[in-house]
Design a protein around this motif. Structure first.
Motif, PDB file in Angstrom:
ATOM      1  N   GLU A   1      -5.831   7.781   2.168  1.00 33.12           N
ATOM      2  CA  GLU A   1      -7.243   7.604   1.846  1.00 33.12           C
ATOM      3  C   GLU A   1      -7.924   6.629   2.799  1.00 33.12           C
ATOM      4  O   GLU A   1      -9.068   6.827   3.191  1.00 33.12           O
ATOM      5  N   LYS A   2      -7.196   5.592   3.199  1.00 30.89           N
ATOM      6  CA  LYS A   2      -7.766   4.586   4.094  1.00 30.89           C
ATOM      7  C   LYS A   2      -7.919   5.127   5.513  1.00 30.89           C
ATOM      8  O   LYS A   2      -8.943   4.902   6.165  1.00 30.89           O
ATOM      9  N   ASN A   3      -6.924   5.852   6.010  1.00 30.64           N
ATOM     10  CA  ASN A   3      -6.896   6.249   7.418  1.00 30.64           C
ATOM     11  C   ASN A   3      -7.329   7.686   7.695  1.00 30.64           C
ATOM     12  O   ASN A   3      -7.793   7.980   8.795  1.00 30.64           O
TER      13      ASN A   3
ATOM     14  N   MET B   1       0.844  -1.169   0.000  1.00 26.51           N
ATOM     15  CA  MET B   1       0.000   0.000   0.000  1.00 26.51           C
ATOM     16  C   MET B   1       0.900   1.247   0.000  1.00 26.51           C
ATOM     17  O   MET B   1       1.780   1.378   0.836  1.00 26.51           O
ATOM     18  N   ASN B   2       0.633   2.137  -0.949  1.00 24.85           N
ATOM     19  CA  ASN B   2       1.462   3.350  -1.017  1.00 24.85           C
ATOM     20  C   ASN B   2       0.918   4.422  -0.064  1.00 24.85           C
ATOM     21  O   ASN B   2      -0.143   4.259   0.554  1.00 24.85           O
ATOM     22  N   ASN B   3       1.651   5.522   0.040  1.00 25.04           N
ATOM     23  CA  ASN B   3       1.287   6.581   0.989  1.00 25.04           C
ATOM     24  C   ASN B   3      -0.078   7.192   0.705  1.00 25.04           C
ATOM     25  O   ASN B   3      -0.816   7.528   1.628  1.00 25.04           O
ATOM     26  N   ARG B   4      -0.408   7.354  -0.578  1.00 26.11           N
ATOM     27  CA  ARG B   4      -1.713   7.926  -0.936  1.00 26.11           C
ATOM     28  C   ARG B   4      -2.836   6.992  -0.481  1.00 26.11           C
ATOM     29  O   ARG B   4      -3.841   7.435   0.081  1.00 26.11           O
ATOM     30  N   GLU B   5      -2.675   5.711  -0.731  1.00 24.43           N
ATOM     31  CA  GLU B   5      -3.686   4.735  -0.324  1.00 24.43           C
ATOM     32  C   GLU B   5      -3.835   4.702   1.196  1.00 24.43           C
ATOM     33  O   GLU B   5      -4.958   4.596   1.710  1.00 24.43           O
ATOM     34  N   ARG B   6      -2.715   4.814   1.902  1.00 21.42           N
ATOM     35  CA  ARG B   6      -2.759   4.837   3.370  1.00 21.42           C
ATOM     36  C   ARG B   6      -3.517   6.071   3.856  1.00 21.42           C
ATOM     37  O   ARG B   6      -4.312   5.991   4.786  1.00 21.42           O
TER      38      ARG B   6
END
Length: 66
Positions: A8-10, A1-6
Protein backbone atom coordinates in the motif's frame (compact mmCIF):
# COMPACT_ATOMS: atom_id res chain seq x y z
CA UNK A 1 5.49 -3.14 8.58
CA UNK A 2 3.85 -6.18 7.00
CA UNK A 3 3.79 -7.02 3.29
CA UNK A 4 0.32 -5.55 2.74
CA UNK A 5 1.34 -2.25 4.33
CA UNK A 6 4.51 -2.19 2.22
CA UNK A 7 2.44 -2.76 -0.92
CA UNK A 8 0.00 0.00 0.00
CA UNK A 9 2.85 2.38 0.80
CA UNK A 10 5.00 1.69 -2.28
CA UNK A 11 2.69 0.30 -4.97
CA UNK A 12 0.95 3.52 -5.97
CA UNK A 13 4.19 5.52 -5.92
CA UNK A 14 5.96 3.02 -8.16
CA UNK A 15 3.02 2.91 -10.57
CA UNK A 16 2.88 6.70 -10.73
CA UNK A 17 6.63 6.91 -11.39
CA UNK A 18 6.39 4.30 -14.16
CA UNK A 19 3.42 6.09 -15.75
CA UNK A 20 5.23 9.44 -15.72
CA UNK A 21 8.34 7.85 -17.26
CA UNK A 22 6.28 6.23 -20.03
CA UNK A 23 4.56 9.54 -20.80
CA UNK A 24 7.96 11.21 -21.03
CA UNK A 25 9.08 8.53 -23.47
CA UNK A 26 5.96 9.18 -25.53
CA UNK A 27 7.12 12.78 -25.96
CA UNK A 28 10.00 11.45 -28.06
CA UNK A 29 7.43 10.92 -30.81
CA UNK A 30 6.92 14.68 -31.10
CA UNK A 31 8.51 15.55 -34.45
CA UNK A 32 8.65 19.26 -33.55
CA UNK A 33 11.00 18.54 -30.66
CA UNK A 34 12.83 15.33 -31.57
CA UNK A 35 14.16 13.53 -34.59
CA UNK A 36 14.08 9.75 -34.39
CA UNK A 37 13.97 6.94 -36.87
CA UNK A 38 11.04 4.53 -36.93
CA UNK A 39 13.50 1.80 -35.92
CA UNK A 40 14.52 3.75 -32.80
CA UNK A 41 10.92 4.27 -31.77
CA UNK A 42 10.05 0.63 -32.44
CA UNK A 43 13.00 -0.37 -30.26
CA UNK A 44 11.62 1.70 -27.36
CA UNK A 45 8.22 0.04 -27.72
CA UNK A 46 9.83 -3.40 -27.91
CA UNK A 47 11.79 -2.78 -24.72
CA UNK A 48 8.71 -1.48 -22.89
CA UNK A 49 6.71 -4.55 -23.92
CA UNK A 50 9.54 -6.79 -22.72
CA UNK A 51 9.54 -5.10 -19.31
CA UNK A 52 5.74 -5.28 -19.01
CA UNK A 53 5.97 -9.01 -19.77
CA UNK A 54 8.47 -9.37 -16.92
CA UNK A 55 6.10 -7.56 -14.56
CA UNK A 56 3.26 -9.86 -15.60
CA UNK A 57 5.46 -12.91 -15.05
CA UNK A 58 6.32 -11.74 -11.54
CA UNK A 59 2.65 -11.15 -10.72
CA UNK A 60 1.74 -14.59 -12.09
CA UNK A 61 4.41 -16.22 -9.90
CA UNK A 62 2.49 -14.98 -6.90
CA UNK A 63 -0.75 -16.64 -8.06
CA UNK A 64 -2.60 -13.34 -7.84
CA UNK A 65 -4.76 -14.08 -10.88
CA UNK A 66 -6.04 -17.57 -9.99
Amino acid sequence: MNNRERFEKNGNTKLTNATVAIRRLAQLGNKKSYEATPQELKFIIKELRKEVALVEAEFNKGDYFK
